[in-house]
Motif scaffolding. Structure first.
Motif, mmCIF file in Angstrom:
data_model
loop_
_atom_site.group_PDB
_atom_site.id
_atom_site.type_symbol
_atom_site.label_atom_id
_atom_site.label_comp_id
_atom_site.label_asym_id
_atom_site.label_seq_id
_atom_site.Cartn_x
_atom_site.Cartn_y
_atom_site.Cartn_z
ATOM 1 N N ALA A 183 76.969 33.319 101.438
ATOM 2 C CA ALA A 183 78.043 34.015 100.732
ATOM 3 C C ALA A 183 79.270 33.120 100.696
ATOM 4 N N PRO A 184 80.030 33.150 99.611
ATOM 5 C CA PRO A 184 81.299 32.422 99.616
ATOM 6 C C PRO A 184 82.258 33.108 100.587
ATOM 7 N N HIS B 40 85.221 36.406 111.320
ATOM 8 C CA HIS B 40 84.895 35.548 112.460
ATOM 9 C C HIS B 40 84.071 34.336 111.998
ATOM 10 N N LEU B 41 83.076 34.560 111.161
ATOM 11 C CA LEU B 41 82.234 33.472 110.659
ATOM 12 C C LEU B 41 83.001 32.523 109.744
ATOM 13 N N ALA B 42 83.995 33.035 109.039
ATOM 14 C CA ALA B 42 84.774 32.194 108.123
ATOM 15 C C ALA B 42 85.590 31.138 108.862
ATOM 16 N N PHE B 43 85.839 31.348 110.143
ATOM 17 C CA PHE B 43 86.560 30.342 110.922
ATOM 18 C C PHE B 43 85.704 29.101 111.189
ATOM 19 N N GLU B 44 84.387 29.245 111.098
ATOM 20 C CA GLU B 44 83.473 28.108 111.262
ATOM 21 C C GLU B 44 82.437 28.158 110.147
ATOM 22 N N MET C 43 84.030 22.786 100.925
ATOM 23 C CA MET C 43 84.251 22.057 99.679
ATOM 24 C C MET C 43 85.689 21.557 99.606
ATOM 25 N N ARG C 44 85.944 20.691 98.677
ATOM 26 C CA ARG C 44 87.320 20.238 98.439
ATOM 27 C C ARG C 44 88.000 21.225 97.512
ATOM 28 N N GLY C 45 89.211 21.601 97.840
ATOM 29 C CA GLY C 45 89.956 22.534 97.013
ATOM 30 C C GLY C 45 89.529 23.971 97.262
ATOM 31 N N GLY D 29 87.807 30.715 100.166
ATOM 32 C CA GLY D 29 87.575 30.134 98.853
ATOM 33 C C GLY D 29 87.171 28.677 98.858
ATOM 34 N N ASP D 30 86.881 28.119 100.046
ATOM 35 C CA ASP D 30 86.521 26.701 100.085
ATOM 36 C C ASP D 30 85.239 26.424 100.868
ATOM 37 N N ALA D 31 84.454 27.466 101.146
ATOM 38 C CA ALA D 31 83.257 27.260 101.962
ATOM 39 C C ALA D 31 82.328 28.465 101.840
ATOM 40 N N GLU D 32 81.217 28.378 102.568
ATOM 41 C CA GLU D 32 80.227 29.451 102.592
ATOM 42 C C GLU D 32 80.095 30.020 103.999
#
Length: 125
Positions: free
Chosen positions: A96-97, A42-46, A51-53, A81-84
């Motif tokens: 966390a990544p 759920h948190l990964a959606f926002e 980051m780029r890539g 793989g592109d944010a925290e």
């Protein structure tokens, strides 16, 4: 990029590392409460700090970006793989990544209990 769990990230803003895994460094395994995993999706959606890539998983050959879905909406996917993901408790902010979800799913990573407790406290069902 590797940072030991529950150590301060080097950027100086006080965030605490969780799930920054890398080949060549051991990590705790043993499974994770599915409620924690679903809240992380759920948190990964926002996410924070996009980051780029995409960063790839160093433990397997799954092609990046790795996508997952959560229990709330099984038809909705999020790329990892592109944010925290940031989780706050009374004392600190954990960072966390987004790949932490893949590490839990595919590699049996078990995040520290204090992090899991903060996830469940901040985002109750």
């Amino acid at each position: 990029m590797y940072f030991e769990d529950l150590t301060s990230l080097p950027d100086g803003d006080g965030r605490v590392a969780v799930g920054w895994l890398e080949a060549g460094h051991a990590f705790t395994t043993g499974g994770c409460d599915p409620r924690v995993r679903d809240r992380l999706v759920h948190l990964a959606f926002e996410p924070e700090e996009r980051m780029r890539g995409y960063h790839y998983c160093e433990f397997c050959t799954e092609e990046s970006p790795i996508s997952v879905t959560g229990a709330e909406d099984p038809g909705k996917f999020v790329n990892l793989g592109d944010a925290e993901i940031w989780v706050r408790d009374r004392e600190q902010v954990f960072a966390a990544p987004t790949l932490i979800i893949h590490y839990i799913d595919a590699h049996g990573y078990r995040p520290p209990a204090v992090f899991c407790e903060a996830v469940l406290a901040q985002y109750p069902s």
